[in-house]
Every structure is written in structure tokens, then in C-alpha cells.
Design a protein around this motif. Structure first.
Motif, short mmCIF file in Angstrom:
data_model
loop_
_atom_site.label_atom_id
_atom_site.label_comp_id
_atom_site.label_asym_id
_atom_site.label_seq_id
_atom_site.Cartn_x
_atom_site.Cartn_y
_atom_site.Cartn_z
N VAL A 1 56.36 61.85 29.24
CA VAL A 1 56.30 60.86 29.40
C VAL A 1 55.29 60.14 27.43
CG1 VAL A 1 54.52 59.43 30.59
CG2 VAL A 1 55.78 60.61 31.28
N ASP A 2 55.92 59.11 27.08
CA ASP A 2 54.92 58.92 26.02
C ASP A 2 53.89 57.96 26.20
OD1 ASP A 2 56.38 59.41 23.65
OD2 ASP A 2 58.16 57.50 24.44
N ARG A 3 52.80 57.87 25.87
CA ARG A 3 51.72 57.57 25.81
C ARG A 3 50.45 57.07 25.03
NH1 ARG A 3 49.41 63.74 26.74
NH2 ARG A 3 48.05 63.36 25.22
N LEU A 4 49.40 56.33 25.92
CA LEU A 4 48.65 55.69 24.34
C LEU A 4 48.04 56.55 24.27
CD1 LEU A 4 48.20 52.23 26.66
CD2 LEU A 4 49.00 52.80 24.65
N THR A 5 47.35 56.43 22.75
CA THR A 5 45.77 57.18 22.65
C THR A 5 44.67 56.07 22.46
OG1 THR A 5 46.95 56.15 20.17
CG2 THR A 5 47.73 58.55 21.03
N SER A 6 44.61 55.05 22.50
CA SER A 6 43.25 55.28 22.77
C SER A 6 43.62 52.94 23.32
CB SER A 6 42.96 53.55 21.42
OG SER A 6 44.07 52.78 20.68
N CYS A 7 42.49 52.28 24.03
CA CYS A 7 42.53 51.37 25.44
C CYS A 7 42.41 49.95 24.16
CB CYS A 7 41.70 51.11 26.25
SG CYS A 7 41.36 49.88 26.94
N CYS A 8 43.53 49.10 24.06
CA CYS A 8 43.15 47.80 23.43
C CYS A 8 43.41 47.91 21.80
CB CYS A 8 42.23 46.91 23.76
SG CYS A 8 41.86 46.88 25.83
N GLY A 9 43.98 49.12 21.34
CA GLY A 9 44.02 49.67 20.14
C GLY A 9 42.57 50.27 19.40
N CYS A 10 41.68 49.91 20.23
CA CYS A 10 40.21 50.46 19.32
C CYS A 10 39.66 51.02 20.79
CB CYS A 10 39.62 49.47 18.78
SG CYS A 10 38.84 48.21 20.34
N GLY A 11 39.23 51.28 21.58
CA GLY A 11 38.59 52.03 22.58
C GLY A 11 38.88 52.87 23.03
N SER A 12 37.86 54.14 24.06
CA SER A 12 39.05 55.38 24.09
C SER A 12 39.40 55.28 25.52
CB SER A 12 38.19 56.51 24.14
OG SER A 12 36.34 56.13 25.58
N LEU A 13 40.37 56.31 26.05
CA LEU A 13 41.18 56.02 26.80
C LEU A 13 39.99 56.19 28.76
CD1 LEU A 13 44.33 58.18 26.35
CD2 LEU A 13 44.42 55.39 26.26
N LYS A 14 39.01 57.18 28.34
CA LYS A 14 38.23 56.79 28.95
C LYS A 14 37.59 56.06 29.22
CE LYS A 14 34.09 60.01 30.45
NZ LYS A 14 33.13 60.55 29.72
N ALA A 15 36.89 54.84 28.26
CA ALA A 15 36.17 53.90 28.53
C ALA A 15 37.32 52.76 29.28
CB ALA A 15 35.70 53.03 27.15
N GLY A 16 38.62 52.57 28.73
CA GLY A 16 39.64 52.09 29.39
C GLY A 16 40.01 52.41 30.95
N THR A 17 39.54 53.52 31.35
CA THR A 17 40.06 54.18 32.75
C THR A 17 38.89 53.39 33.25
OG1 THR A 17 41.07 55.98 31.82
CG2 THR A 17 40.33 56.33 34.06
N ILE A 18 37.26 53.16 32.78
CA ILE A 18 36.74 53.07 33.13
C ILE A 18 35.95 51.52 33.94
CG2 ILE A 18 33.87 53.40 33.71
CD1 ILE A 18 33.74 56.23 32.28
N ILE A 19 36.69 51.04 32.82
CA ILE A 19 36.64 49.79 32.79
C ILE A 19 37.75 49.77 34.10
CG2 ILE A 19 37.47 47.35 31.51
CD1 ILE A 19 36.76 48.88 29.36
N ALA A 20 38.94 49.84 33.81
CA ALA A 20 39.89 49.57 35.29
C ALA A 20 39.47 49.71 36.53
CB ALA A 20 41.28 50.83 34.70
N GLY A 21 38.77 50.83 36.71
CA GLY A 21 37.76 51.15 37.61
C GLY A 21 37.19 50.28 37.77
N MET A 22 36.56 49.72 37.49
CA MET A 22 34.86 49.07 37.27
C MET A 22 35.71 47.34 38.35
SD MET A 22 32.46 49.79 34.63
CE MET A 22 32.46 48.60 34.39
N LEU A 23 36.76 47.21 36.60
CA LEU A 23 37.39 45.34 37.53
C LEU A 23 38.05 45.81 38.90
CD1 LEU A 23 39.70 44.66 34.11
CD2 LEU A 23 37.74 43.43 35.22
N GLY A 24 38.81 47.16 38.71
CA GLY A 24 39.13 47.05 40.57
C GLY A 24 38.22 46.67 41.52
#
Length: 168
Positions: free
Chosen positions: A5-28
Motif C-alpha cells: 500500500v502506498d502511504r503518506l510520509t507526513s501529515c499535511c505536507g509538514c507534520g509527522s504522521l504521529k502528530a496527525g494520528t494524535i490530531i485525528a484521535g483528538m478530533l474523534g
């Protein structure tokens, strides 16, 4: 062999995937809590596509609140998993997330069609445009979490601190 599976290397082009994952969880968590508050404090008439004839309105509200509480729990597991780097804690959220994304897409299309049938063209267009934007954002956040899951899985499969041996 497995499917790559192709995957992203960052969140929104500038943030880490870890930060994006935490943000997704917080938004949920935040959106679930806000929705529970709205359900409990307003007199919204919830309708369902299939069960509207034989389930009471209060039962529908209870089912929604239970589902939102489960979303809060799974989002909390996602955040903990991202912090402690445990990919297995991502799985319930990833599975729930793709099901909710598909459900949201179906709901947006269904509701827009109902607006169009009832001659509320402007409302139908607005619902469709705003709803599809929400679906795209939701799917992107899901893809960020999936990419971080795959990144952690790859690191754990090869050993987090392993390197290729030095050659002379």
C-alpha cells in the motif's frame, strides 16, 4: 506475498504522521463529545433509513450515544497507541474509521437526494458540497492513521533500532 500500500510520509505536507494520528484521535473525541451534547440538549428529530418505522426516537438517540462513546474509547486507544508506538492499538480505529467514512459518504448522498426530491435544491447542493468536503477530510485523516500504522508495523517488523551492517 502481501499487497503493498502506498502511504503518506507526513501529515499535511509538514507534520509527522504521529502528530496527525494524535490530531485525528483528538478530533474523534471532541466531535463525539460535541455530538453527545447536541443530542442531549436539543430536540432534533433523528431519522434512520431502515429502522425508522419500528424503533422509537429515544432508542435511536441511545444507540447514537452508545456508538459515540465507543468512538471516544477507540479514539483514546488510537492516541495511546501513537504515543507508546503500539500499532495494534490503531486497528480498532482504522476499521471503525473506514466504515464511518463509507457511512458518511452514503449519508451525504442520501440526504442530498432527499433534499433534491423535496425541491430544496439549494440545501441539496450545499449538503452535497459541504458533505463531500467532510468525507475527503475524514478519509485523509484515516489515511494518515493508516500510513502511521504501516510505518510502525514496518519498523517493528525489522526492529526499531536495527540498521544494515557496515560493509568495507
Amino acid at each position: 506475498m502481501g499487497c503493498k500500500v502506498d502511504r503518506l510520509t507526513s501529515c499535511c505536507g509538514c507534520g509527522s504522521l504521529k502528530a496527525g494520528t494524535i490530531i485525528a484521535g483528538m478530533l474523534g473525541i471532541l466531535l463525539s463529545i460535541a455530538t453527545i451534547v447536541i443530542i442531549l440538549t436539543t430536540k432534533i428529530d433523528f431519522k434512520t433509513v431502515i429502522f425508522d418505522d419500528w424503533i422509537s426516537k429515544s432508542a435511536i438517540k441511545i444507540i447514537l450515544i452508545v456508538n459515540l462513546c465507543m468512538t471516544i474509547i477507540l479514539s483514546a486507544l488510537l492516541i495511546v497507541g501513537a504515543i507508546i508506538r503500539n500499532q495494534y492499538l490503531f486497528l480498532p480505529w482504522i476499521i471503525l474509521g473506514i466504515m464511518l467514512c463509507i457511512g458518511l459518504l452514503v449519508d451525504v448522498i442520501y440526504t442530498a437526494v432527499v433534499f433534491f426530491i423535496d425541491d430544496h435544491t439549494t440545501a441539496g447542493i450545499l449538503w452535497l458540497v459541504i458533505g463531500l468536503i467532510c468525507v475527503v477530510i475524514y478519509f485523509y485523516l484515516w489515511y494518515v492513521v493508516l500510513s502511521h500504522f504501516l510505518q510502525l508495523k514496518e519498523q517493528n517488523d525489522r526492529g526499531r533500532y536495527s540498521r544494515t551492517p557496515y560493509r568495507r
